[in-house]
Design a protein around this motif. Structure first.
Motif, short mmCIF file in Angstrom:
data_model
loop_
_atom_site.label_atom_id
_atom_site.label_comp_id
_atom_site.label_asym_id
_atom_site.label_seq_id
_atom_site.Cartn_x
_atom_site.Cartn_y
_atom_site.Cartn_z
N ARG A 51 0.84 -1.19 0.00
CA ARG A 51 0.00 0.00 0.00
C ARG A 51 0.88 1.24 0.00
O ARG A 51 2.00 1.23 0.51
CB ARG A 51 -0.92 0.05 1.23
N ILE A 52 0.32 2.33 -0.56
CA ILE A 52 1.00 3.63 -0.55
C ILE A 52 0.07 4.65 0.10
O ILE A 52 -1.09 4.78 -0.31
CB ILE A 52 1.37 4.11 -1.97
N VAL A 53 0.59 5.36 1.10
CA VAL A 53 -0.16 6.41 1.78
C VAL A 53 0.59 7.73 1.58
O VAL A 53 1.80 7.79 1.79
CB VAL A 53 -0.31 6.12 3.28
N ALA A 54 -0.11 8.76 1.16
CA ALA A 54 0.51 10.07 0.95
C ALA A 54 -0.36 11.16 1.54
O ALA A 54 -1.58 11.00 1.63
CB ALA A 54 0.74 10.32 -0.53
N ASN A 55 0.24 12.26 1.93
CA ASN A 55 -0.52 13.43 2.32
C ASN A 55 -1.17 14.03 1.08
O ASN A 55 -0.64 13.89 -0.03
CB ASN A 55 0.40 14.47 2.97
N PRO A 56 -2.28 14.72 1.21
CA PRO A 56 -2.89 15.33 0.02
C PRO A 56 -1.95 16.27 -0.72
O PRO A 56 -2.03 16.39 -1.95
CB PRO A 56 -4.08 16.09 0.62
N ALA A 57 -1.05 16.93 0.02
CA ALA A 57 -0.12 17.88 -0.60
C ALA A 57 1.25 17.29 -0.90
O ALA A 57 2.15 18.00 -1.35
CB ALA A 57 0.03 19.11 0.28
N ALA A 65 -2.63 11.94 -7.28
CA ALA A 65 -2.11 10.58 -7.43
C ALA A 65 -3.14 9.55 -7.02
O ALA A 65 -3.26 8.49 -7.64
CB ALA A 65 -0.83 10.41 -6.62
N LYS A 66 -3.90 9.84 -5.97
CA LYS A 66 -4.94 8.91 -5.54
C LYS A 66 -6.02 8.79 -6.61
O LYS A 66 -6.49 7.69 -6.92
CB LYS A 66 -5.56 9.34 -4.22
N ALA A 67 -6.40 9.91 -7.20
CA ALA A 67 -7.42 9.89 -8.25
C ALA A 67 -6.93 9.12 -9.47
O ALA A 67 -7.73 8.49 -10.18
CB ALA A 67 -7.80 11.32 -8.64
N ALA A 68 -5.61 9.13 -9.70
CA ALA A 68 -5.04 8.44 -10.86
C ALA A 68 -4.72 6.98 -10.58
O ALA A 68 -4.32 6.25 -11.48
CB ALA A 68 -3.77 9.15 -11.32
N GLY A 69 -4.90 6.55 -9.33
CA GLY A 69 -4.62 5.16 -8.98
C GLY A 69 -3.17 4.89 -8.61
O GLY A 69 -2.76 3.74 -8.50
N LEU A 70 -2.38 5.94 -8.40
CA LEU A 70 -0.98 5.78 -8.05
C LEU A 70 -0.76 5.71 -6.54
O LEU A 70 0.32 5.34 -6.07
CB LEU A 70 -0.14 6.93 -8.63
N VAL A 71 -1.77 6.09 -5.77
CA VAL A 71 -1.71 6.09 -4.30
C VAL A 71 -2.98 5.44 -3.78
O VAL A 71 -4.06 5.61 -4.37
CB VAL A 71 -1.54 7.53 -3.76
N ASP A 72 -2.87 4.70 -2.68
CA ASP A 72 -4.05 4.01 -2.13
C ASP A 72 -4.87 4.87 -1.20
O ASP A 72 -6.10 4.90 -1.28
CB ASP A 72 -3.60 2.75 -1.39
N GLU A 73 -4.19 5.58 -0.28
CA GLU A 73 -4.90 6.36 0.73
C GLU A 73 -4.21 7.69 0.96
O GLU A 73 -2.99 7.81 0.79
CB GLU A 73 -4.98 5.58 2.05
N VAL A 120 1.05 3.65 9.59
CA VAL A 120 1.37 2.66 10.62
C VAL A 120 0.12 1.85 10.99
O VAL A 120 0.17 0.62 11.11
CB VAL A 120 1.96 3.34 11.88
N GLU A 121 -1.00 2.55 11.14
CA GLU A 121 -2.24 1.85 11.48
C GLU A 121 -2.66 0.90 10.35
O GLU A 121 -3.15 -0.20 10.60
CB GLU A 121 -3.35 2.88 11.75
N LEU A 122 -2.43 1.31 9.11
CA LEU A 122 -2.75 0.44 7.98
C LEU A 122 -1.85 -0.79 7.98
O LEU A 122 -2.32 -1.91 7.72
CB LEU A 122 -2.59 1.22 6.67
N ALA A 123 -0.57 -0.60 8.27
CA ALA A 123 0.36 -1.73 8.34
C ALA A 123 -0.06 -2.71 9.43
O ALA A 123 -0.02 -3.93 9.24
CB ALA A 123 1.78 -1.24 8.58
N ALA A 124 -0.47 -2.17 10.58
CA ALA A 124 -0.92 -3.02 11.68
C ALA A 124 -2.17 -3.80 11.28
O ALA A 124 -2.31 -5.00 11.59
CB ALA A 124 -1.20 -2.16 12.91
N GLU A 125 -3.06 -3.14 10.57
CA GLU A 125 -4.29 -3.81 10.12
C GLU A 125 -3.97 -4.94 9.15
O GLU A 125 -4.52 -6.04 9.25
CB GLU A 125 -5.20 -2.78 9.45
N LEU A 126 -3.07 -4.68 8.20
CA LEU A 126 -2.70 -5.71 7.22
C LEU A 126 -2.00 -6.89 7.89
O LEU A 126 -2.12 -8.04 7.42
CB LEU A 126 -1.78 -5.10 6.15
N ALA A 127 -1.27 -6.61 8.98
CA ALA A 127 -0.56 -7.68 9.69
C ALA A 127 -1.42 -8.35 10.75
O ALA A 127 -0.98 -9.31 11.38
CB ALA A 127 0.71 -7.12 10.33
#
Length: 311
Positions: free
Chosen positions: A138-144, A236-244, A252-259
């Motif tokens: 997964r890729i997580v980015a700030n909106p900016a 990037a999220k709208a283009a499908g290059l970023v997940d969240e 970190v919370e997403l990594a914990a969820e996936l694990a």
């Protein structure tokens, strides 16, 4: 009496430096583990700065992230049974394509070991940085945040006019017509430009393949996006290059969820601080300490070599 005091001051200073050196070698970079100790650990690996092969360095032009350094940390996370997931905190404009490729392969080996990998993009995760990010779960980015820049560039500086003004004449003896391709002492021939363009194009196709496979996009769609442009995190999220869209904590919370971790320790992996790092910090604030000036000439040479490497 004054000389005696000066001698004692020098002795005390040297003793403090020795103690600081020992402490810095035993003191790993980053914060201590956080969270409730239970199900396992989430390893945090930082990529902060341009990416190059080798172990990386800190000098006048800033910090260069070494592929060997990062792959070593990822290998440590993969082999440590206590580590259940990895978060890569990224702030990089990219760098050597081969170095990014090596780190991307190391990320996939972590995933193959059954440990999810989440990339958190801070200010910047572009070019070679995005190559690495595309290999994660997964890729997580700030909106900016700025990301993308899917493409390859190679630059060669020409000094022939400067050499002529300085009265410097360079004579090249070579074994074949292309042995000095990219030489700064002469302009390239049309055939050399064609060869270099082919090299850049081949690496570009490899980059496109990595993004298409990692992001689950068609190759045609990636080619539409892979013209070198950068995107904000939101674009990037709208283009499908970023997940969240989110912060480091969200990653970190997403990594914990996936694990499958409800409670965990957050452990920052990184190189141990050395005495040189300490002296550089004492030499000035941040990356611009006076102590860094010693390495100016080799760093400028390194920068020219970096620019000539496809990235």
């Amino acid at each position: 009496m004054a000389n005696q005091r000066l001698q004692w001051a020098v002795v005390i200073l040297l003793a403090l430096l020795v103690v600081a050196s020992v402490v810095s070698l035993l003191w790993p970079a980053g914060a201590p583990p956080r969270g409730g100790r239970s199900g396992g650990q989430i390893a945090v690996v930082a990529i902060d700065g341009p990416i190059a092969a080798g172990n990386g360095s800190s000098a006048l032009l800033g910090t260069v992230v070494g592929a060997e350094q990062v792959t070593g940390q990822l290998r440590q996370a993969r082999e440590d049974p206590a580590v259940r997931a990895v978060v890569i905190r990224m702030n990089t404009p990219g760098g050597s394509a081969a170095a990014a490729q090596e780190i991307g392969e190391a990320v996939q080996r972590v995933r193959q070991a059954g440990k999810p990998v989440v990339v958190s993009i801070a200010d910047l995760g572009a070019s070679g940085g995005y190559w690495i990010a595309a290999t994660a779960d997964r890729i997580v980015a700030n909106p900016a945040s700025l990301t993308g820049s899917i493409g390859v560039i190679m630059e060669v500086t020409h000094y022939e006019d400067l050499y002529e003004k300085l009265g410097i004449d360079v004579e090249t003896i070579k074994s074949g017509p292309y042995k000095d391709i990219g030489s700064p002492t002469r302009p390239p021939t049309d055939e050399e430009r064609r060869l270099l363009q082919g090299l850049v194009g081949d690496i570009y196709q490899q980059f496109v393949d990595v993004v298409a496979k990692g992001r689950g996009l068609s190759r045609e769609r990636v080619l539409e996006l892979a013209d070198g442009r950068i995107f904000t995190g939101r674009q990037a999220k709208a283009a499908g290059l970023v997940d969240e869209l989110g912060t480091f904590e969200d990653a970190v919370e997403l990594a914990a969820e996936l694990a499958g971790l409800e409670h965990y320790d957050l452990v920052e992996f990184g190189p141990r601080r050395s005495l040189i790092d300490l002296l550089l910090r004492l030499g000035g604030e941040g990356r611009w300490g006076l102590a860094r000036g010693v390495g100016l000439v080799p760093e400028l040479v390194r920068w020219e070599l970096y620019r000539a490497v496809p990235r």
